[in-house]
Design a protein around this motif. Structure first.
Motif, mmCIF file in Angstrom:
data_model
loop_
_atom_site.group_PDB
_atom_site.id
_atom_site.type_symbol
_atom_site.label_atom_id
_atom_site.label_comp_id
_atom_site.label_asym_id
_atom_site.label_seq_id
_atom_site.Cartn_x
_atom_site.Cartn_y
_atom_site.Cartn_z
ATOM 1 N N PHE A 1 9.107 -0.596 14.496
ATOM 2 C CA PHE A 1 9.103 0.861 14.310
ATOM 3 C C PHE A 1 7.901 1.246 13.447
ATOM 4 O O PHE A 1 7.529 0.527 12.511
ATOM 5 N N SER A 2 7.320 2.381 13.756
ATOM 6 C CA SER A 2 6.108 2.800 13.042
ATOM 7 C C SER A 2 6.395 3.250 11.612
ATOM 8 O O SER A 2 5.512 3.191 10.755
ATOM 9 N N THR A 3 7.612 3.707 11.356
ATOM 10 C CA THR A 3 7.975 4.187 10.021
ATOM 11 C C THR A 3 8.893 3.190 9.339
ATOM 12 O O THR A 3 9.920 2.798 9.893
ATOM 13 N N THR A 4 8.526 2.782 8.135
ATOM 14 C CA THR A 4 9.354 1.890 7.333
ATOM 15 C C THR A 4 10.362 2.713 6.544
ATOM 16 O O THR A 4 9.993 3.676 5.871
ATOM 17 N N LEU A 5 11.641 2.335 6.621
ATOM 18 C CA LEU A 5 12.685 3.084 5.938
ATOM 19 C C LEU A 5 13.157 2.421 4.649
ATOM 20 O O LEU A 5 13.460 3.097 3.672
ATOM 21 N N ILE A 6 13.248 1.099 4.646
ATOM 22 C CA ILE A 6 13.734 0.397 3.463
ATOM 23 C C ILE A 6 12.543 0.080 2.557
ATOM 24 O O ILE A 6 11.646 -0.668 2.933
ATOM 25 N N ARG A 7 12.537 0.665 1.376
ATOM 26 C CA ARG A 7 11.413 0.507 0.453
ATOM 27 C C ARG A 7 11.825 -0.315 -0.765
ATOM 28 O O ARG A 7 12.952 -0.201 -1.258
ATOM 29 N N THR A 8 10.885 -1.122 -1.246
ATOM 30 C CA THR A 8 11.071 -1.873 -2.486
ATOM 31 C C THR A 8 10.243 -1.225 -3.580
ATOM 32 O O THR A 8 9.041 -1.014 -3.422
ATOM 33 N N LEU A 9 10.894 -0.883 -4.664
ATOM 34 C CA LEU A 9 10.187 -0.371 -5.844
ATOM 35 C C LEU A 9 10.152 -1.513 -6.845
ATOM 36 O O LEU A 9 11.170 -1.840 -7.475
ATOM 37 N N ARG A 10 9.019 -2.154 -6.968
ATOM 38 C CA ARG A 10 8.906 -3.385 -7.753
ATOM 39 C C ARG A 10 9.378 -3.173 -9.184
ATOM 40 O O ARG A 10 8.982 -2.236 -9.855
#
Length: 225
Positions: free
Chosen positions: A206-215
């Motif tokens: 998918f072109s859009t990433t939904l699950i993000r990691t905030l380091r």
């Protein structure tokens, strides 16, 4: 305000309806549980006043059936059954108040006003969604842009927790407690490993990433670049 009175004693029903009318309430009446249940399920009322002992279907069964079907108006039970166990049974069935006959109309009116002031209970969600991601809780299915995504049980629980967080950041500690039931840090990479697998399934192709990691902070669902 419109109320439904389910009461088989005509004298009591007339007494209640007359008093309600004098105080600006509309009401309808059913003299048995079966008709009362049909009316309650098919029409909109602000509250239900239900006798415990009814012909056809008893009052407890009426309320239990309505409760199982989903959100329903607040319920006041009227009854001659005044034992503690009777009161508990009425409240456990889904009643909001329990008034024993004979009663003063002023008390009835005050109790009615009290349950009408209570905020409505929000219906339990059966579908969680974010952007083009959809989780169907009843069938335990997950779709993105209409495409079925197969998840393992722990991956499903992680994603459900993220979806229920409504965009807020979920920390590693929160995931350990809510998903694994740990109230301590096992000092393993179990969260990171499962999150990586989940991200691969949800965001791959998918072109859009939904699950993000905030380091150093945690994880969240976010659709912006």
């Amino acid at each position: 305000m419109k109320l439904l009175i389910i009461e088989d004693d005509q004298h009591t029903a007339d007494y209640i309806r007359r008093g309600l009318r004098e105080h600006g309430y509309e009401s309808e009446h059913a003299d048995n549980g079966r008709d009362g249940l049909l009316l309650a399920a098919s029409r909109k009322y602000d509250a239900l006043v239900i006798d415990r002992m009814l012909p056809g279907i008893d009052g407890l069964s009426v309320v239990k059936t309505l409760h199982a079907a989903g959100p329903h108006p607040p319920v006041m039970f009227l009854t001659t059954m005044d034992g503690i166990d009777d009161r508990v049974a009425g409240l456990d069935a889904g009643g909001d108040d329990y008034l024993v006959k004979p009663f003063a109309f002023a008390e009835f009116l005050a109790r009615l006003a009290a349950i009408l002031r209570r905020p409505p209970i929000a219906p339990e969600r059966t579908v969680l969604s974010f952007c083009d991601l959809e989780m169907r809780l009843l069938t335990r299915e997950v779709y993105r842009a209409g495409r079925r995504i197969e998840l393992q049980p722990l991956e499903f629980k992680i994603l459900e927790f993220l979806l229920r967080s409504d965009g807020r950041v979920v920390t590693r500690t929160m995931l350990l407690e809510k998903v694994w039931g740990f109230h301590f840090d096992p000092q393993t990479s179990v969260v990171e490993t499962h999150m990586s697998r989940l991200r691969a399934k949800v965001d791959r192709d998918f072109s859009t990433t939904l699950i993000r990691t905030l380091r150093g902070v945690g994880y969240c669902l976010r659709a912006d670049a």
